[in-house]
Design a protein around this motif. Structure first.
Motif, PDB file in Angstrom:
ATOM      1  N   ALA A 106       2.592  23.809  -4.520  1.00 33.38           N
ATOM      2  CA  ALA A 106       1.540  22.841  -3.834  1.00 33.38           C
ATOM      3  C   ALA A 106       0.153  23.519  -3.489  1.00 33.38           C
ATOM      4  O   ALA A 106      -0.728  22.759  -3.719  1.00 33.38           O
TER       5      ALA A 106
ATOM      6  N   TYR B   6       8.708  13.730  -1.705  1.00 33.55           N
ATOM      7  CA  TYR B   6       7.861  13.266  -2.625  1.00 33.55           C
ATOM      8  C   TYR B   6       6.343  13.999  -2.810  1.00 33.55           C
ATOM      9  O   TYR B   6       6.124  14.941  -2.122  1.00 33.55           O
ATOM     10  N   ALA B   7       5.761  13.919  -4.091  1.00 30.92           N
ATOM     11  CA  ALA B   7       4.400  14.403  -4.099  1.00 30.92           C
ATOM     12  C   ALA B   7       3.479  13.444  -4.946  1.00 30.92           C
ATOM     13  O   ALA B   7       3.868  12.619  -5.651  1.00 30.92           O
TER      14      ALA B   7
ATOM     15  N   MET C 229      -3.156  17.840  -6.335  1.00 31.15           N
ATOM     16  CA  MET C 229      -2.214  17.173  -5.593  1.00 31.15           C
ATOM     17  C   MET C 229      -3.143  16.606  -4.540  1.00 31.15           C
ATOM     18  O   MET C 229      -3.909  16.900  -3.640  1.00 31.15           O
TER      19      MET C 229
ATOM     20  N   ASP D  28      -0.971  14.517  -1.850  1.00 32.40           N
ATOM     21  CA  ASP D  28      -0.188  14.592  -0.884  1.00 32.40           C
ATOM     22  C   ASP D  28       1.297  14.947  -1.126  1.00 32.40           C
ATOM     23  O   ASP D  28       1.574  14.746  -2.237  1.00 32.40           O
ATOM     24  N   THR D  29       2.217  15.587   0.006  1.00 32.03           N
ATOM     25  CA  THR D  29       3.314  16.003  -0.428  1.00 32.03           C
ATOM     26  C   THR D  29       4.182  16.088   0.796  1.00 32.03           C
ATOM     27  O   THR D  29       3.715  16.308   2.023  1.00 32.03           O
TER      28      THR D  29
ATOM     29  N   CYS E  46      14.257  14.431 -10.239  1.00 30.81           N
ATOM     30  CA  CYS E  46      12.522  14.098  -9.716  1.00 30.81           C
ATOM     31  C   CYS E  46      12.374  12.761 -10.698  1.00 30.81           C
ATOM     32  O   CYS E  46      12.115  13.245 -12.013  1.00 30.81           O
TER      33      CYS E  46
END
Length: 130
Positions: A27, A75-76, A36, A38-39, A108
């Motif tokens: 991340a 989630y990501a 990225m 959000d996660t 995933c």
């Protein structure tokens, strides 16, 4: 192009400290690269609720949900050039689970976000924008 990776598992499980550290490293790398957005991991089903419409009636059911066959664990959201990049990140992420949580089973799912004007995709909001 924006993608969401959704992690599904049979049961809610907290990651091992080793897995949590490995996920944090990915991340951090992806955030620094600007890929990225959000996660997050999600809490167990007992903390949630489902709002449904069936036969024209709206209902709310508090968790846990007896009929749940899979649990969304987290989630990501990524901004990437291709689906292949999104799948490669999902493979890397799932390999961490294999390495640091033996016996864990899950999936995933990688999905692209809807983008207005995308070729071959119906735009349900087109008339509202006119």
């Amino acid at each position: 192009m924006r993608f969401m990776s959704i992690v599904l598992a049979k049961d809610f499980m907290l990651p091992t400290p080793e897995l949590a550290e490995a996920i944090h490293k990915i991340a951090d790398r992806e955030i620094k690269a600007g890929r990225m957005i959000d996660t997050a991991g999600l809490l167990p089903l007992a903390t949630g609720a489902r709002v449904s419409i069936k036969d024209g009636k709206l209902s709310v059911v508090d968790g846990p949900f007896v009929e749940a066959k899979e649990v969304v664990g987290g989630y990501a959201i990524f901004e990437l050039q291709t689906k292949e990049e999104a799948v490669a990140l999902a493979v890397e992420f799932m390999q961490l689970h294999k390495d640091f949580m033996p016996g864990w089973e899950g999936t995933c799912e990688v999905r692209a976000f809807y983008e207005p004007g995308a070729e071959g995709i119906c735009d349900p909001l087109a008339e509202a924008r006119v």
